[in-house]
Design an enzyme around this catalytic site. Structure first.
Site: not given
Ligand code: PEP
Ligand code: MG
Length: 894
Positions: A26, A96, A105, A107, A356, A472, A634, A781, A848, A868
């Site tokens: 602000k 303020r 809201g 503060m 803002r 709000h 897996r 992974s 993953c 990835y």
């Molecule tokens: C993990 O452990 O991160 C995973 C992807 O396998 P799971 O969640 O099936 O144990």
């Molecule tokens: Mg696992």
């Protein structure tokens, strides 16, 4: 030490927009607007460094602060031509808070500061308006009493109600100068009664009380909750803005309002906002009176059911409106973003109180980013950084099925988009309690306040009886991505009795209602919803994001429909296909149990033979959906006891299928039970001890891949992933088994497919010994769910009981199962990746665990140069955008 106080006003300022860390959002923007020559009431900002100092020094201020504030206040007095505490011509100020990012809201604000029994008379004389002066004074006592002195506002409201009843008046607007004067006296008496000392008459004491309250409010619980929910660091601190008052309540040529330069719900390029004639700013935000539209078009298009049909500002104050429109264009061009603006008109003169970057729905964020880029205000790369990845979740929310039957209860304002059903609750704590117990709830309130944040977060949607689009409830719900209908004026809520009524109908606590936050409609019962389609601006921004993204984005999916959804969301393959869910299917579970409970290999093989064709079908379906893309499967992971029967009838069913005694089976099941199944006989340990299970799965994978490849599908390259590996030996033994199955299947079929064998890294030992494990792996992974569990030593299944207090106490900044614990688990991920690549520079590496869909964790993965991330289908768009932003940020850092 540096400068503690920064002045602004009269066409100049000591601060700038890029000094938000020091001046708060602000303060920095007030300085910027003043320097741009816009009409900003003069004032000053006390820096966030003072807040830090205050907490580091036992709530003491820096020694020179008082002198700095006094000196700057003098300059403000000169500029306004009034003096603080002067009985003839008093300067009044607002105080303020303003942190680096806006905390709506959270503060506290005090207006009209500088009024006392003497100066109120000066104000009356000077304004020529007794009613205004006494109304201002009682408002000040009320606000200061509540915010600074801790005298709850209901005390004051009660006094107003009693007074109105005595006089037979309905509306505040009917009260005259004398009424407010009497009430100001009663307010002061009430403060003295509650506190045991009188309301402060010394204006200096008032000022420092308010400054102290702002700094003090940085550490109150609701501010802490807000920061935790929005990952705002505790040590940022807040600034305090002290600014000359301008009044929107000086009669019918005065007004106050809030506006967005574009529509914050849809992104449409049209001024959007609300104003109230003869009112102070807090009246609009607090939802006490329902405001009127700014533009004529909005008034004409609006759904009046919940809004106010009074004349728009464009019609009632055309000159000021046109000035305001010019200011909007200047601000948008200057900031190159949609602005959220507060203004006041005092007797026909426009004053800017705030600008803002405006909060917006994900839909609006997308449209605004794409539009600003096509208008040439920003480039495509900047557009990609303008949408918060997690906010895309809002677009993935369902909408009401237009064909579904519905029973309309009422309409309010479409305050935050999306549709949601749930049972009615009237209290934020109750909402949180029920949501924790797994209920879906709709929080219904007369209006919401910052105390309700946790309940709004826990609820599926929010309904309020009062308040406009910038109330709000509306602002917070939009920020959280919760559907919200606000200002549903026909609803009467009796929270104590646990009911609300509307047009003669009663809805009790626990009854199910449905909200459509995009239309403002409220329905009785559950209404069927539809999944959204992701075209238009969404597709455009995603396309731009993909051009800046380096990380690939795959999905965690284990059915063909999930794979299809993920592919539509842009998944570039499957990073984790868990196979255990396939085993739970009704017509398989008996065979699975038979396999587990068999005494010997022959018994297991007999059961596995029944499962093989079903597994092959599973994989064929997934390969077809993902044709041409990599699919990581897996092999079976969970502890076997998860599949075992619990009920006697289930034991009997398996016993019959196996032709054995149910009692013997129960004993065998007892043998398999474990004290610590998470650390027990699971993952590759199953593959080592029962090789035939993984062999069956590998066979199903190869047969499916050949069937799809030799049929009409694009070639698939299965990636077989071995879970919970701790040692290179485990992996090399199992790799050997998989290779043997591949050879056998290829020989039988007279053809082959390319394939990979890799491993999950989900145990600390695997990360530490990743160089050796890499020798037997084509890819890694990171299973960061298990890696988090085993690194921190916190059970995934039991953590929720104590993680909440842990996060509240800031022991963990966030739930480590949601956002990667970078210092601990992250170090192992980094070590694993480095060691793996040291041995095999082209080792493909992904993640993953759940973290693969978390923007902060994705940024971390970008930093490590992983190949990835893989996440659940609905998070794929979020991951694509987060990956693009991470790449852009990395490039910026050089
Ligand atoms: C993990 O452990 O991160 C995973 C992807 O396998 P799971 O969640 O099936 O144990
Ligand atoms: Mg696992």
């Amino acid at each position: 030490m540096g400068q503690w106080v920064y002045r602004f006003g009269d066409g100049s300022a000591e601060g700038r927009a890029d000094m938000k860390e020091l001046l708060g959002g602000k303060g920095a923007n007030l300085a910027e607007m003043a320097a741009l020559g816009l009409p900003v009431p003069p004032g000053f900002t006390i820096t966030t460094e003072v807040c830090t100092y205050y907490y580091d020094h036992d709530r003491q201020y820096p020694g020179s602060l008082r002198a700095d504030v006094d000196g700057t206040l003098k300059a403000v007095e000169t500029s306004v031509g009034a003096a603080f505490g002067d009985t003839d011509n008093p300067l009044l100020v607002s105080v303020r808070s303003g942190a680096r990012v806006s905390m709506p809201g959270m503060m506290d604000t005090v207006l009209n500061l500088g009024l006392n029994d003497e100066t109120v008379q000066g104000l009356a004389r000077q304004s020529g308006d007794d009613r205004f002066a006494w109304d201002s004074y009682r408002r000040f006592i009320q606000m200061y009493g509540d915010v600074v002195l801790g005298v709850d506002h209901h005390h004051f409201e009660e006094l107003i109600e009693i007074h109105k009843e005595e006089r037979g008046q309905d509306l505040d607007t009917e009260l005259q100068a004398e009424d407010w004067k009497i009430l100001a006296g009663r307010f002061k008496d009430k403060v003295a009664e509650v506190l045991g000392h009188p309301f402060p008459q010394d204006v200096g004491e008032q000022l420092w009380g308010a400054i102290g309250a702002v700094f003090g409010s940085w550490r109150i619980d609701r501010a802490k909750t807000y920061r935790r929910l929005h990952a705002i660091p505790e040590d940022w601190g807040t600034a305090v803005n002290v600014q000359a008052m301008v009044f929107g309540n000086m009669g019918d040529t005065s007004a106050t309002g809030v506006a967005f330069t574009r529509n914050p719900a849809t992104g449409e390029h049209a001024i959007y906002g609300e104003y109230l004639i003869n009112a102070q700013g807090e009246d609009v935000v607090a939802g006490i009176r329902t405001p009127q539209h700014l533009t004529k078009a909005a008034r004409e298009n609006a759904n009046h059911a919940g809004g106010n049909a009074g004349p728009s500002m464009e019609e009632s104050m055309p000159d000021v409106f046109s000035q305001l429109s010019d200011v909007f264009v200047r601000l948008e061009t200057h900031y190159r973003d949609m602005q959220d603006i507060e203004f006041t008109v005092q007797r026909g003169k426009l004053w800017m109180l705030q600008t803002r970057s405006g909060k917006r729905t994900a839909k609006a964020a997308l449209k605004i980013a794409v539009d600003l880029a096509s208008e040439g205000l920003i480039d495509e790369k900047t557009a990609v950084t303008r949408v918060e990845p997690a906010a895309l979740d809002q677009l993935l929310h369902p909408t009401l099925d237009p064909d579904a039957p519905r029973d309309l209860l009422t309409r309010g304002l479409p305050a935050s988009p999306g549709a949601a059903s749930g049972s009615v609750v009237f209290d934020a704590d109750e909402a949180e309690r029920r949501a924790k117990a797994g209920d879906r709830v709709i929080l219904c309130r007369v209006e919401t306040s910052p105390e309700d944040i946790h309940g709004m977060h826990a609820a599926e949607g929010v309904l309020t009886a009062r308040g406009g689009m910038t109330s709000h409830a509306a602002v917070v719900a939009r920020g959280m991505g919760r559907p919200c209908v606000s200002g549903a004026g026909q609803i009467r809520i009796d929270a104590k009795a646990g009911v609300m009524t509307c047009g003669g109908r009663q809805i009790a606590e626990g009854d199910v209602i449905t909200l459509d936050g995009s239309s403002g409609e409220v329905f009785v019962g559950e209404v069927k919803t539809l999944q959204p389609e992701l075209a238009g601006d969404f597709a455009t921004l995603m396309r731009w994001a993909d051009t800046y993204r380096r990380l690939r984005v795959r999905t965690n999916a284990d059915t063909p429909p999930d794979s299809k959804t993920a592919r539509e969301f842009g998944a570039e393959g499957i990073g984790l296909c868990r196979t255990e869910h396939m085993f739970f299917d009704d017509n398989r579970i008996v065979a699975v149990r038979q396999m587990i409970l068999a005494d010997d290999r022959a018994g297991r093989e007999e059961a596995l033979a029944k499962l093989l064709p079903m597994q092959r079908d599973d994989f064929e379906g997934i390969f077809r959906e993902m044709s041409g893309l990599p699919v990581t499967i897996r092999l079976l992971d969970p502890p076997l006891h998860e599949f075992l029967p619990r009920e006697d009838s289930e034991f009997a069913e398996v016993a019959a299928a196996m032709g054995v005694d149910a009692k013997a089976l129960k004993d065998r099941a007892e043998d398999l039970s474990e004290f610590n199944p998470m650390l027990g006989h699971r993952g590759c340990r199953l593959g080592i001890t029962y090789p035939e299970i993984y062999e069956m799965q590998a066979r199903a994978i190869f047969e499916a891949a050949i069937a799809v490849t030799t049929g009409d599908g694009d070639p698939v390259e299965p990636e077989i992933m071995i879970p919970l590996v701790a040692t290179e030996k485990e992996l090399s033994i199992l790799r050997g088994h998989v290779e043997a199955v591949a050879e056998a299947v290829f020989r039988e079929k007279g053809t082959s497919v390319p394939y990979k064998v890799g491993t999950m890294i989900e145990l600390p030992r695997a990360a530490i010994c990743a160089d050796r494990i890499a020798g037997a792996a084509d890819f890694f992974s990171f299973g960061t769910n298990d890696l988090t569990q085993t690194t921190i030593g916190i059970s995934r299944d039991d953590a929720s009981r104590f993680l909440d207090p842990y996060v509240k106490m800031d022991i963990f900044p966030q739930d480590p199962f949601v956002s990667l614990d970078v210092d601990g688990v992250g170090t192992l991920v980094s070590m694993g990746a480095d060691k793996g690549r040291a041995v095999k520079p082209d080792l493909k590496i992904g993640i993953c665990g759940e973290h693969g869909g978390d923007p902060a964790s994705i940024t971390f993965c970008e930093g490590l140069g992983l190949d990835y991330v893989s996440c659940s289908p609905f998070r794929v768009p979020i991951a694509r955008l987060a990956a693009a932003q991470a790449a852009i940020a990395a490039e910026k850092q050089g």
